[in-house]
Design a protein around this motif. Structure first.
Motif, PDB file in Angstrom:
ATOM      1  N   TRP A 134       0.830  -1.203   0.000  1.00  0.00           N
ATOM      2  CA  TRP A 134       0.000   0.000   0.000  1.00  0.00           C
ATOM      3  C   TRP A 134       0.863   1.252   0.000  1.00  0.00           C
ATOM      4  O   TRP A 134       2.001   1.258   0.471  1.00  0.00           O
ATOM      5  CB  TRP A 134      -0.896   0.006   1.232  1.00  0.00           C
ATOM      6  N   ARG A 151       0.350   5.837   0.540  1.00  0.00           N
ATOM      7  CA  ARG A 151      -0.419   6.705   1.433  1.00  0.00           C
ATOM      8  C   ARG A 151      -1.808   7.017   0.877  1.00  0.00           C
ATOM      9  O   ARG A 151      -2.698   7.402   1.637  1.00  0.00           O
ATOM     10  CB  ARG A 151       0.345   7.987   1.734  1.00  0.00           C
ATOM     11  N   ALA A 201      -3.794   4.379   2.353  1.00  0.00           N
ATOM     12  CA  ALA A 201      -3.971   4.664   3.777  1.00  0.00           C
ATOM     13  C   ALA A 201      -5.032   5.743   3.981  1.00  0.00           C
ATOM     14  O   ALA A 201      -5.848   5.662   4.906  1.00  0.00           O
ATOM     15  CB  ALA A 201      -2.641   5.114   4.388  1.00  0.00           C
ATOM     16  N   SER A 227      -0.358   0.329   7.637  1.00  0.00           N
ATOM     17  CA  SER A 227      -0.721   1.665   7.179  1.00  0.00           C
ATOM     18  C   SER A 227      -1.254   2.511   8.327  1.00  0.00           C
ATOM     19  O   SER A 227      -0.886   3.691   8.477  1.00  0.00           O
ATOM     20  CB  SER A 227      -1.765   1.571   6.061  1.00  0.00           C
ATOM     21  N   PHE A 274       3.720   8.370   5.114  1.00  0.00           N
ATOM     22  CA  PHE A 274       2.282   8.125   5.221  1.00  0.00           C
ATOM     23  C   PHE A 274       1.578   9.203   6.047  1.00  0.00           C
ATOM     24  O   PHE A 274       0.419   9.034   6.405  1.00  0.00           O
ATOM     25  CB  PHE A 274       2.027   6.751   5.846  1.00  0.00           C
TER      26      PHE A 274
END
Length: 204
Positions: free
Chosen positions: A51, A53, A56, A111, A126
């Motif tokens: 993943w 950001r 997230a 995340s 993130f």
């Protein structure tokens, strides 16, 4: 006549769990605490994070809105002393007999940890903010925007701990409307329940 099982049938008999999986619901604040304390771990075969950001941000937005975000699966087993890092997020865990290894949920949990648990410095890839005027989750605003209206942009690494959130509110002195949105955000994120199964077995 008695039925005689072949060796092949015996060898391929399915292994049964001694105990049924435990179904539980975990609040986000409890999951993050288990990660910080080293009980909840990502096993080495799952350490690659796919993943970014943007993913997230979508996850945190779903939590805020109250949308379902799937079920987690943990394997309770013994685990040695270990350490791992994603971006600026680093965990050092001591050996324990009751660790929870994440079988399903790595992307979501890592995340969230990188959004909610990291400090302001060094800058975390993130890092996310909540725009208290538009009620939108955004990437870090420019320094100029932060300087011009500091009480508008709430960093998400302040919402998991109510004390840190209150400190931010005291420091930035937002309007009553912004303050109410900030308190509501913290409550909705911290108290969101994610369903999970815990499997207890000595066999991998």
């Amino acid at each position: 006549m008695p039925v005689i099982q072949s060796n092949a049938a015996v060898m391929h008999a399915p292994e049964l769990l001694a105990h049924r999986p435990e179904a539980r619901a975990f609040k986000i604040e409890d999951l993050m605490r288990e990660i910080s304390e080293g009980r909840l771990r990502i096993p080495s075969f799952q350490r690659r994070l796919a993943w970014d950001r943007s993913d997230a941000r979508k996850l945190v937005d779903s939590l805020y809105r109250g949308y379902p975000v799937g079920t987690l699966l943990f394997w309770e087993t013994s685990a040695p002393t270990d350490k791992w890092r994603w971006g600026t997020f680093e965990i050092r865990a001591t050996a324990r007999p009751d660790a929870w290894l994440v079988v399903d949920g790595q992307q979501r949990l890592v995340s969230l940890a990188r959004v909610l648990l990291t400090s302001d410095t060094p800058t975390e890839d993130f890092a996310l903010y909540f725009d208290l005027d538009s009620s939108q989750f955004v990437f870090p605003p420019s320094q100029g925007a932060l300087d011009d209206d500091a009480s508008r942009w709430l960093p998400l690494n302040r919402v998991l701990d109510s004390v840190r959130l209150i400190e931010w509110l005291f420091e930035k002195q937002p309007s009553k409307e912004r303050q109410e949105r900030a308190v509501q955000l913290g409550k909705r994120i911290r108290e969101y329940d994610i369903p999970a199964y815990i499997v207890r077995s000595d066999s991998e």
